[in-house]
Design a protein around this motif. Structure first.
Motif, PDB file in Angstrom:
ATOM      1  N   GLN A  57     -87.757  29.281-114.959  1.00 19.67           N
ATOM      2  CA  GLN A  57     -86.861  28.786-115.993  1.00 19.67           C
ATOM      3  C   GLN A  57     -87.563  27.846-116.975  1.00 19.67           C
ATOM      4  OE1 GLN A  57     -83.858  27.212-113.377  1.00 19.67           O
ATOM      5  NE2 GLN A  57     -83.050  29.229-112.884  1.00 19.67           N
ATOM      6  N   LYS A  58     -88.882  27.827-116.954  1.00 16.54           N
ATOM      7  CA  LYS A  58     -89.652  26.958-117.830  1.00 16.54           C
ATOM      8  C   LYS A  58     -89.824  27.572-119.223  1.00 16.54           C
ATOM      9  CE  LYS A  58     -92.418  24.719-114.226  1.00 16.54           C
ATOM     10  NZ  LYS A  58     -93.783  24.446-113.723  1.00 16.54           N
ATOM     11  N   THR A  59     -90.197  26.710-120.183  1.00 16.35           N
ATOM     12  CA  THR A  59     -90.523  27.148-121.523  1.00 16.35           C
ATOM     13  C   THR A  59     -91.981  27.590-121.561  1.00 16.35           C
ATOM     14  OG1 THR A  59     -91.189  24.911-122.181  1.00 16.35           O
ATOM     15  CG2 THR A  59     -88.874  25.517-122.508  1.00 16.35           C
ATOM     16  N   HIS A  71     -92.457  23.203-119.790  1.00  8.54           N
ATOM     17  CA  HIS A  71     -91.422  22.185-119.676  1.00  8.54           C
ATOM     18  C   HIS A  71     -90.076  22.815-119.307  1.00  8.54           C
ATOM     19  CE1 HIS A  71     -94.420  19.957-122.046  1.00  8.54           C
ATOM     20  NE2 HIS A  71     -93.855  18.868-121.574  1.00  8.54           N
ATOM     21  N   MET A  72     -89.172  21.970-118.853  1.00  3.53           N
ATOM     22  CA  MET A  72     -87.781  22.361-118.648  1.00  3.53           C
ATOM     23  C   MET A  72     -86.962  21.765-119.797  1.00  3.53           C
ATOM     24  SD  MET A  72     -87.529  24.140-115.809  1.00  3.53           S
ATOM     25  CE  MET A  72     -88.351  24.388-114.217  1.00  3.53           C
ATOM     26  N   SER A  73     -86.181  22.584-120.467  1.00  6.28           N
ATOM     27  CA  SER A  73     -85.378  22.087-121.573  1.00  6.28           C
ATOM     28  C   SER A  73     -83.982  22.702-121.494  1.00  6.28           C
ATOM     29  CB  SER A  73     -86.049  22.404-122.916  1.00  6.28           C
ATOM     30  OG  SER A  73     -86.241  23.799-123.068  1.00  6.28           O
ATOM     31  N   LEU A  74     -83.194  22.523-122.543  1.00  9.90           N
ATOM     32  CA  LEU A  74     -81.804  22.970-122.539  1.00  9.90           C
ATOM     33  C   LEU A  74     -81.605  24.402-122.043  1.00  9.90           C
ATOM     34  CD1 LEU A  74     -78.777  22.699-123.243  1.00  9.90           C
ATOM     35  CD2 LEU A  74     -79.394  23.217-125.619  1.00  9.90           C
ATOM     36  N   PRO A  75     -82.391  25.393-122.478  1.00 15.08           N
ATOM     37  CA  PRO A  75     -82.139  26.766-122.001  1.00 15.08           C
ATOM     38  C   PRO A  75     -82.082  26.895-120.484  1.00 15.08           C
ATOM     39  CG  PRO A  75     -83.692  26.809-123.820  1.00 15.08           C
ATOM     40  CD  PRO A  75     -83.490  25.357-123.474  1.00 15.08           C
ATOM     41  N   ALA A  76     -82.837  26.049-119.768  1.00 18.98           N
ATOM     42  CA  ALA A  76     -82.921  26.167-118.312  1.00 18.98           C
ATOM     43  C   ALA A  76     -81.597  25.878-117.624  1.00 18.98           C
ATOM     44  CB  ALA A  76     -83.998  25.234-117.759  1.00 18.98           C
ATOM     45  N   TYR A  77     -80.744  25.071-118.238  1.00 21.29           N
ATOM     46  CA  TYR A  77     -79.481  24.734-117.565  1.00 21.29           C
ATOM     47  C   TYR A  77     -78.247  25.132-118.384  1.00 21.29           C
ATOM     48  CZ  TYR A  77     -80.156  20.392-120.320  1.00 21.29           C
ATOM     49  OH  TYR A  77     -80.384  19.478-121.314  1.00 21.29           O
ATOM     50  N   CYS A  78     -78.398  26.070-119.322  1.00 20.61           N
ATOM     51  CA  CYS A  78     -77.258  26.530-120.126  1.00 20.61           C
ATOM     52  C   CYS A  78     -76.205  27.239-119.275  1.00 20.61           C
ATOM     53  CB  CYS A  78     -77.735  27.455-121.240  1.00 20.61           C
ATOM     54  SG  CYS A  78     -78.398  26.580-122.677  1.00 20.61           S
ATOM     55  N   ALA A  79     -76.632  28.038-118.309  1.00 14.28           N
ATOM     56  CA  ALA A  79     -75.665  28.734-117.455  1.00 14.28           C
ATOM     57  C   ALA A  79     -74.859  27.727-116.637  1.00 14.28           C
ATOM     58  CB  ALA A  79     -76.381  29.719-116.538  1.00 14.28           C
ATOM     59  N   ASP A 124     -94.089  32.349-108.722  1.00 11.11           N
ATOM     60  CA  ASP A 124     -94.884  31.757-109.800  1.00 11.11           C
ATOM     61  C   ASP A 124     -94.164  31.794-111.134  1.00 11.11           C
ATOM     62  OD1 ASP A 124     -94.932  34.456-110.226  1.00 11.11           O
ATOM     63  OD2 ASP A 124     -97.087  34.595-110.584  1.00 11.11           O
ATOM     64  N   GLY A 125     -92.958  32.365-111.169  1.00  4.63           N
ATOM     65  CA  GLY A 125     -92.197  32.389-112.407  1.00  4.63           C
ATOM     66  C   GLY A 125     -92.462  33.594-113.274  1.00  4.63           C
ATOM     67  N   GLY A 126     -93.501  34.346-112.997  1.00  4.03           N
ATOM     68  CA  GLY A 126     -93.749  35.553-113.770  1.00  4.03           C
ATOM     69  C   GLY A 126     -94.624  35.295-114.990  1.00  4.03           C
ATOM     70  N   ALA A 172     -97.112  34.826-125.341  1.00  2.00           N
ATOM     71  CA  ALA A 172     -97.702  33.757-126.133  1.00  2.00           C
ATOM     72  C   ALA A 172     -96.662  32.879-126.815  1.00  2.00           C
ATOM     73  CB  ALA A 172     -98.639  34.358-127.182  1.00  2.00           C
ATOM     74  N   TRP A 173     -95.550  33.480-127.250  1.00  2.00           N
ATOM     75  CA  TRP A 173     -94.598  32.698-128.032  1.00  2.00           C
ATOM     76  C   TRP A 173     -93.327  32.365-127.280  1.00  2.00           C
ATOM     77  CZ3 TRP A 173     -94.891  29.666-131.947  1.00  2.00           C
ATOM     78  CH2 TRP A 173     -95.961  29.799-132.840  1.00  2.00           C
ATOM     79  N   THR A 174     -93.159  32.896-126.128  1.00  2.00           N
ATOM     80  CA  THR A 174     -91.943  32.597-125.382  1.00  2.00           C
ATOM     81  C   THR A 174     -92.318  31.858-124.110  1.00  2.00           C
ATOM     82  OG1 THR A 174     -91.988  34.823-124.424  1.00  2.00           O
ATOM     83  CG2 THR A 174     -90.656  34.510-126.392  1.00  2.00           C
ATOM     84  N   GLY A 175     -91.904  32.340-122.974  1.00  2.00           N
ATOM     85  CA  GLY A 175     -92.209  31.707-121.712  1.00  2.00           C
ATOM     86  C   GLY A 175     -91.541  32.490-120.617  1.00  2.00           C
ATOM     87  N   PRO A 176     -91.701  32.072-119.367  1.00  2.00           N
ATOM     88  CA  PRO A 176     -91.099  32.826-118.264  1.00  2.00           C
ATOM     89  C   PRO A 176     -89.599  33.037-118.429  1.00  2.00           C
ATOM     90  CG  PRO A 176     -92.622  31.175-117.421  1.00  2.00           C
ATOM     91  CD  PRO A 176     -92.494  30.920-118.888  1.00  2.00           C
ATOM     92  N   PHE A 177     -88.862  31.995-118.843  1.00  2.00           N
ATOM     93  CA  PHE A 177     -87.412  32.142-118.942  1.00  2.00           C
ATOM     94  C   PHE A 177     -87.037  33.124-120.042  1.00  2.00           C
ATOM     95  CE2 PHE A 177     -83.065  30.275-119.911  1.00  2.00           C
ATOM     96  CZ  PHE A 177     -82.476  30.895-118.828  1.00  2.00           C
ATOM     97  N   ALA A 178     -87.693  33.015-121.195  1.00  2.00           N
ATOM     98  CA  ALA A 178     -87.416  33.948-122.291  1.00  2.00           C
ATOM     99  C   ALA A 178     -87.714  35.381-121.874  1.00  2.00           C
ATOM    100  CB  ALA A 178     -88.225  33.569-123.520  1.00  2.00           C
ATOM    101  N   ASP A 179     -88.810  35.557-121.130  1.00  2.00           N
ATOM    102  CA  ASP A 179     -89.153  36.902-120.663  1.00  2.00           C
ATOM    103  C   ASP A 179     -88.060  37.469-119.771  1.00  2.00           C
ATOM    104  OD1 ASP A 179     -91.499  36.733-122.051  1.00  2.00           O
ATOM    105  OD2 ASP A 179     -92.770  36.373-120.316  1.00  2.00           O
ATOM    106  N   HIS A 180     -87.547  36.646-118.851  1.00  2.00           N
ATOM    107  CA  HIS A 180     -86.509  37.118-117.944  1.00  2.00           C
ATOM    108  C   HIS A 180     -85.174  37.326-118.659  1.00  2.00           C
ATOM    109  CE1 HIS A 180     -88.935  37.016-114.373  1.00  2.00           C
ATOM    110  NE2 HIS A 180     -89.232  35.744-114.518  1.00  2.00           N
TER     111      HIS A 180
END
Length: 290
Positions: free
Chosen positions: A42-44, A48-56, A154-156, A160-168
């Motif tokens: 759920q990282k960027t 880092h952990m930011s708002l997207p990580a806890y939106c649900a 490991d989060g997957g 380059a421009w997104t992150g594990p959470f965006a990918d998922h």
């Protein structure tokens, strides 16, 4: 279905289970609390952990308040608006909690208002106001719910421009066009709620993720951005179906030294707007964090 049954069902939705969200025992009259076990995926993009990580979590807590406190046990409620004010650089630990309270139910219009506060340990993360609307929808049978997603430890992979959470989430890297920044979104099965559409908090998460990526692209190297305010109207519920694809279009309202303000929309191939967000981001030098 009683309010207790509604709340129990929310905890079984694929989105809630995948995100690690759990209801806590009811202890304070008029309040309900959920916690989320934050996970590496759920990282960027910068770890880092930011708002997207806890939106649900925000959607589950604020949206569930109407079920418990409206007095209408047979009514389904759908989140239609979320307004979030964040402490942008507050640290996020392994557990995040959100406590909500239903403020008002309008029986004439079939709407409910709730407020929530989000903390990570002793650190304040966000305050939330939520509007829900009653809906004539039929819940998916519990045995027909899709299974939760189980990412690797490991989060997957992170693009380059997104992150594990965006990918998922199924959100692509941003691309600049004339006057806007665009991304594609392919909703995943695990993002569904009990009504067979994308959970409202993950719509919020998609807009937040896209806005952060767009803001990062705008401010350039040596900076990162975080969301300070996000106002989201969910106008239609995005579908979770094979081949579903949406465009996320962010346009710059203002780009200054202290603030970047974006207007972000989720639209389908026919141009219908499913969600519209107003996002304020705060740029910060990476060097200044050290």
């Amino acid at each position: 279905m009683s309010s207790t049954d509604h709340l129990a069902f929310l905890g079984k939705e694929p989105a809630s289970v995948t995100m690690g969200i759990h209801q806590q025992p009811l202890s304070v009259p008029g309040e309900i609390t959920y916690t989320q076990q934050v996970q590496p995926w759920q990282k960027t993009r910068d770890g880092h952990m930011s708002l997207p990580a806890y939106c649900a979590l925000i959607d589950t807590a604020a949206g569930s308040a109407a079920y418990q406190f409206s007095g209408y046990s047979s009514t389904e409620w759908v989140v239609s608006r979320l307004s979030v004010t964040c402490a942008p650089w507050a640290p996020v630990s392994e557990v995040v909690s959100a406590t909500s309270r239903c403020e008002h139910v309008d029986t004439v219009t079939g709407t409910a208002s709730a407020r929530a506060e989000v903390f990570s340990g002793e650190h304040f993360l966000a305050s939330v106001s939520c509007r829900s609307v009653s809906a004539d929808r039929i819940r998916v049978n519990e045995e027909d719910l899709v299974p939760e997603m189980k990412p690797g430890p490991d989060g997957g992979h992170a693009t380059a421009w997104t992150g594990p959470f965006a990918d998922h989430l199924g959100v692509s890297a941003p691309s600049s066009t004339a006057g806007s920044i665009e991304q594609l979104w392919n909703p995943q099965e695990w993002q569904s709620n009990g009504l067979g559409t994308v959970q409202g908090g993950l719509v919020l998460g998609v807009v937040a993720t896209s806005a952060e990526a767009a803001g990062t692209l705008l401010v350039g190297d040596g900076f990162r951005v975080a969301i300070s305010d996000l106002n989201l109207d969910i106008l239609r519920s995005p579908q979770v179906s094979e081949g579903a694809e949406y465009r996320i279009v962010s346009t710059v309202v203002r780009q200054g030294r202290r603030l970047v303000v974006l207007s972000t929309e989720i639209v389908d191939g026919g141009g219908r707007v499913f969600a519209r967000g107003a996002v304020t981001l705060l740029p910060r030098t990476i060097e200044g964090e050290r």
